[in-house]
Design a protein around this motif. Structure first.
Motif, mmCIF file in Angstrom:
data_model
loop_
_atom_site.group_PDB
_atom_site.id
_atom_site.type_symbol
_atom_site.label_atom_id
_atom_site.label_comp_id
_atom_site.label_asym_id
_atom_site.label_seq_id
_atom_site.Cartn_x
_atom_site.Cartn_y
_atom_site.Cartn_z
ATOM 1 N N SER A 15 4.086 -12.232 -13.233
ATOM 2 C CA SER A 15 3.441 -11.120 -13.920
ATOM 3 C C SER A 15 4.434 -10.381 -14.808
ATOM 4 O O SER A 15 4.121 -10.009 -15.945
ATOM 5 C CB SER A 15 2.820 -10.147 -12.920
ATOM 6 O OG SER A 15 1.798 -10.773 -12.179
ATOM 7 N N LEU A 18 5.239 -12.502 -17.871
ATOM 8 C CA LEU A 18 4.134 -12.473 -18.826
ATOM 9 C C LEU A 18 4.091 -11.139 -19.560
ATOM 10 O O LEU A 18 3.928 -11.089 -20.788
ATOM 11 C CB LEU A 18 2.807 -12.713 -18.104
ATOM 12 C CG LEU A 18 1.549 -12.714 -18.980
ATOM 13 C CD1 LEU A 18 1.643 -13.800 -20.043
ATOM 14 C CD2 LEU A 18 0.302 -12.909 -18.129
ATOM 15 N N LEU A 19 4.265 -10.052 -18.808
ATOM 16 C CA LEU A 19 4.252 -8.724 -19.415
ATOM 17 C C LEU A 19 5.429 -8.570 -20.377
ATOM 18 O O LEU A 19 5.309 -7.938 -21.435
ATOM 19 C CB LEU A 19 4.300 -7.656 -18.322
ATOM 20 C CG LEU A 19 3.833 -6.243 -18.686
ATOM 21 C CD1 LEU A 19 2.373 -6.265 -19.132
ATOM 22 C CD2 LEU A 19 3.987 -5.315 -17.479
ATOM 23 N N MET A 22 4.721 -9.739 -23.787
ATOM 24 C CA MET A 22 3.758 -8.944 -24.546
ATOM 25 C C MET A 22 4.322 -7.590 -24.960
ATOM 26 O O MET A 22 3.842 -6.992 -25.923
ATOM 27 C CB MET A 22 2.485 -8.724 -23.714
ATOM 28 C CG MET A 22 1.814 -10.022 -23.276
ATOM 29 S SD MET A 22 0.583 -9.757 -21.996
ATOM 30 C CE MET A 22 -0.626 -8.782 -22.876
ATOM 31 N N GLU A 91 3.895 -7.892 -33.946
ATOM 32 C CA GLU A 91 2.710 -8.730 -33.841
ATOM 33 C C GLU A 91 2.615 -9.683 -35.019
ATOM 34 O O GLU A 91 3.295 -9.530 -36.037
ATOM 35 C CB GLU A 91 1.432 -7.890 -33.787
ATOM 36 C CG GLU A 91 1.163 -7.073 -35.043
ATOM 37 C CD GLU A 91 -0.108 -6.249 -34.943
ATOM 38 O OE1 GLU A 91 -0.813 -6.375 -33.941
ATOM 39 O OE2 GLU A 91 -0.387 -5.498 -35.879
ATOM 40 N N GLY A 156 -3.996 -0.147 -24.323
ATOM 41 C CA GLY A 156 -4.735 -1.092 -23.510
ATOM 42 C C GLY A 156 -4.107 -1.315 -22.153
ATOM 43 O O GLY A 156 -2.939 -0.965 -21.920
ATOM 44 N N THR A 157 -4.884 -1.887 -21.244
ATOM 45 C CA THR A 157 -4.401 -2.171 -19.893
ATOM 46 C C THR A 157 -4.535 -3.649 -19.527
ATOM 47 O O THR A 157 -3.620 -4.240 -18.978
ATOM 48 C CB THR A 157 -5.174 -1.325 -18.857
ATOM 49 O OG1 THR A 157 -6.586 -1.536 -19.039
ATOM 50 C CG2 THR A 157 -4.861 0.152 -19.011
ATOM 51 N N LYS A 158 -5.683 -4.274 -19.830
ATOM 52 C CA LYS A 158 -5.873 -5.681 -19.474
ATOM 53 C C LYS A 158 -4.994 -6.595 -20.325
ATOM 54 O O LYS A 158 -4.461 -7.588 -19.833
ATOM 55 C CB LYS A 158 -7.342 -6.069 -19.643
ATOM 56 C CG LYS A 158 -8.254 -5.462 -18.586
ATOM 57 C CD LYS A 158 -9.657 -6.032 -18.686
ATOM 58 C CE LYS A 158 -10.538 -5.482 -17.577
ATOM 59 N NZ LYS A 158 -11.923 -6.036 -17.640
ATOM 60 N N ALA A 159 -4.887 -6.294 -21.591
ATOM 61 C CA ALA A 159 -3.996 -7.038 -22.485
ATOM 62 C C ALA A 159 -3.219 -6.019 -23.297
ATOM 63 O O ALA A 159 -3.468 -5.827 -24.490
ATOM 64 C CB ALA A 159 -4.786 -7.986 -23.389
ATOM 65 N N ARG A 161 -0.758 -3.842 -25.562
ATOM 66 C CA ARG A 161 -0.002 -4.138 -26.775
ATOM 67 C C ARG A 161 0.905 -2.964 -27.098
ATOM 68 O O ARG A 161 0.522 -1.809 -26.922
ATOM 69 C CB ARG A 161 -0.939 -4.402 -27.951
ATOM 70 C CG ARG A 161 -1.776 -5.655 -27.833
ATOM 71 C CD ARG A 161 -2.766 -5.740 -28.972
ATOM 72 N NE ARG A 161 -2.103 -5.657 -30.276
ATOM 73 C CZ ARG A 161 -2.640 -5.084 -31.348
ATOM 74 N NH1 ARG A 161 -3.838 -4.521 -31.272
ATOM 75 N NH2 ARG A 161 -1.985 -5.066 -32.491
#
Length: 241
Positions: A15, A18-19, A22, A91, A156-159, A161
């Motif tokens: 986790s 992955l974080l 991002m 991005e 955002g929280t789920k994805a 940015r």
């Protein structure tokens, strides 16, 4: 119990990794620690935008797989270059690539040189090295740079940015969109910061109409003392109409 703990540790590490892909690592660490991340103001940073000239026409004539391969190859190439500079890739949206220096890690006034050096290296690479697979085209970039105050924060929280906000971002985007093929357009604030170093070469473009900003004086960044990689000559790439 030990197996459960080990599995949880592995899951947590995945986790975090992955974080970390991002978000900036220091921001990801705070989120993993359960801390609330608040927007942060930066007095001055330098924002870079690039875009592929004529990308819509290229996409209309090529098949989707070739376009995906083009963007993947281009961004992988970009990523190897920015790893050598104190910058953060914010991005990519379609053919647009956005980078900042001075955020999230403050670096004094070095942010402007880091972005300028990166831009020159990218432009040189596209001009002399980068090849497109399966398509009989030569990629041309349009680059814009602007320096100024910026706010950064996680959205955002789920994805989640890591996003930049403020007029500096908008102006940097305008420097790109109002630019021209194989040229690096910089705003007057960026020019003044770079001029102080005594290392960079410019050609003045003059006052141009910039959407939402009125008329602005801008410059073409054409090189740097000691930068020996080949760069496109402005006369070989006339201004777009």
């Amino acid at each position: 119990m030990k197996a459960l703990i080990d599995n949880l540790a592995v899951a947590r590490k995945k986790s975090k990794n992955l974080l970390g892909q991002m978000l900036p690592s220091e921001v990801a660490d705070r989120i993993m620690a359960g801390e609330i991340t608040k927007p942060v103001s930066f007095e001055c940073a330098t924002v870079f935008f690039s875009n592929i000239v004529g990308f819509s026409d290229i996409a209309a004539e090529a098949n989707s797989i070739d376009i995906v391969n083009l963007l993947n190859d281009l961004y992988k190439y970009f990523d190897t270059i920015i790893d050598n500079h104190d910058v953060y890739k914010v991005e990519t949206v379609g053919s647009q690539y956005m980078v900042v220096s001075g955020i999230p890690k403050r670096n004094g006034e070095n942010h402007v040189s880091e972005i300028a050096d990166m831009a020159l290296t990218l432009m040189s690479g596209i001009y002399s090295t980068f090849k497109v697979r399966n398509l009989d085209i030569k990629v041309e970039l349009r680059i814009g740079i602007h320096s100024g105050p910026t706010v950064a924060g996680v959205v955002g929280t789920k994805a989640p940015r890591y996003c930049l906000f403020g007029d500096t971002v908008n102006t940097a985007a305008r420097m790109e969109s109002s630019g021209s093929a194989m040229r690096i357009q910089v705003s007057e604030p960026t020019y003044e910061l770079l001029r102080k170093t005594g290392q960079y070469n410019f050609e003045i473009r003059g006052k141009i109409p910039v959407k939402g900003k009125g008329h602005m004086t801008t410059y073409w960044l054409t090189g740097k003392t000691g930068f020996i990689s080949p760069l496109p000559k402005l006369e070989d790439f006339p201004l777009a109409n």
